[in-house]
Design a protein around this motif. Sequence first.
Motif, mmCIF file in Angstrom:
data_model
loop_
_atom_site.group_PDB
_atom_site.id
_atom_site.type_symbol
_atom_site.label_atom_id
_atom_site.label_comp_id
_atom_site.label_asym_id
_atom_site.label_seq_id
_atom_site.Cartn_x
_atom_site.Cartn_y
_atom_site.Cartn_z
ATOM 1 N N GLY A 7 3.555 -34.155 6.830
ATOM 2 C CA GLY A 7 2.365 -34.045 7.664
ATOM 3 C C GLY A 7 2.701 -34.293 9.113
ATOM 4 O O GLY A 7 3.816 -34.715 9.434
ATOM 5 N N SER A 11 -0.804 -38.781 11.181
ATOM 6 C CA SER A 11 -1.739 -38.330 10.145
ATOM 7 C C SER A 11 -1.985 -39.446 9.141
ATOM 8 O O SER A 11 -2.903 -39.380 8.328
ATOM 9 N N LYS A 13 0.754 -40.404 7.269
ATOM 10 C CA LYS A 13 1.742 -40.166 6.207
ATOM 11 C C LYS A 13 2.725 -41.318 6.027
ATOM 12 O O LYS A 13 3.122 -41.620 4.908
ATOM 13 N N PHE A 127 0.557 -33.378 1.302
ATOM 14 C CA PHE A 127 0.562 -32.958 2.699
ATOM 15 C C PHE A 127 -0.606 -33.689 3.352
ATOM 16 O O PHE A 127 -1.767 -33.407 3.071
ATOM 17 N N THR A 129 -2.881 -34.811 6.403
ATOM 18 C CA THR A 129 -3.266 -34.270 7.697
ATOM 19 C C THR A 129 -4.521 -34.980 8.203
ATOM 20 O O THR A 129 -5.119 -35.778 7.489
ATOM 21 N N LYS A 175 4.957 -27.308 7.509
ATOM 22 C CA LYS A 175 3.910 -26.584 6.760
ATOM 23 C C LYS A 175 3.836 -27.167 5.354
ATOM 24 O O LYS A 175 4.812 -27.709 4.828
ATOM 25 N N ALA A 176 2.659 -27.037 4.761
ATOM 26 C CA ALA A 176 2.496 -27.583 3.407
ATOM 27 C C ALA A 176 3.254 -26.712 2.415
ATOM 28 O O ALA A 176 3.223 -25.476 2.518
ATOM 29 N N ALA A 180 1.870 -28.294 -2.747
ATOM 30 C CA ALA A 180 1.478 -29.602 -2.212
ATOM 31 C C ALA A 180 -0.027 -29.812 -2.349
ATOM 32 O O ALA A 180 -0.798 -28.849 -2.322
ATOM 33 N N ILE A 182 -3.266 -31.348 -0.528
ATOM 34 C CA ILE A 182 -3.636 -31.692 0.847
ATOM 35 C C ILE A 182 -4.531 -32.936 0.850
ATOM 36 O O ILE A 182 -5.499 -33.003 0.084
ATOM 37 N N ASP A 184 -6.713 -35.001 3.620
ATOM 38 C CA ASP A 184 -7.202 -35.108 5.001
ATOM 39 C C ASP A 184 -7.732 -36.522 5.219
ATOM 40 O O ASP A 184 -8.694 -36.935 4.574
#
Length: 207
Positions: A7, A11, A13, A127, A129, A175-176, A180, A182, A184
């Motif tokens: 990420g 974010s 991560k 991932f 974000t 990029k994911a 993956a 996601i 958020d």
Amino acid sequence: MIIAVDGPTASGKGTIAQALAAHYRLPHLDTGLLYRAVGRQVFLDGGSPDDPGDALAATSFPESLLSDTELRSEAAGGLASRVSVHPAVREALFERQRSFAVQPGGAVLDGRDIGTVIAPDAEVKLFVTASVEARALRRWKEMQLRGEPHTLAEIEADLRRRDERDRTRAEAPLKAAKDAVILDTSELNREESIAAAIALVEAKLRG
Ligand code: DC
């Protein structure tokens, strides 16, 4: 079990990767720190982060550099993003990351290309974000605590520049991975982000 956490900057991560490592008792590697060390070493050598030769030479940084608190600064993050565009730098750091990932018992790695390049075979890929506004605000609070006097607008502009560079570079762009999940974290605090990540890993493990 390999858990890949990718990420953009701020974010969440890193926090999530650390928490997952503690939860599943796995070793953790913050791969951004390696790029930050290369960036910092180029600076110490008086070289240019945009020069592939200077950047490659800096990949032989001493191990002690990894515990330099300066690596957490905005300046080191910017240099890291610049040296990370060079394919030779990425190649030089590949083996170290790959062998960490495949160690017996598993590992958690966080970065930009863990699920896509370093460990495409990871059992779990997250991932992480968040909106650029949410990330800038987090970064700004961190910087305040570190005593780095940046304005929110400066941090947001820097994040946008770095995101753009990380996403558009030819080699291993941010990029994911196709497989993956996601996450958020824009609306989540630290504890909520960690709980959500553990729930996603559990769901993935249950298949
Ligand atoms: O996660 P971080 O902010 O510490 O990363 C700093 C920079 O390093 C980031 O802008 C891009 C680069 N990086 C990378 O290219 N690949 C990784 N696996 C980790 C970081």
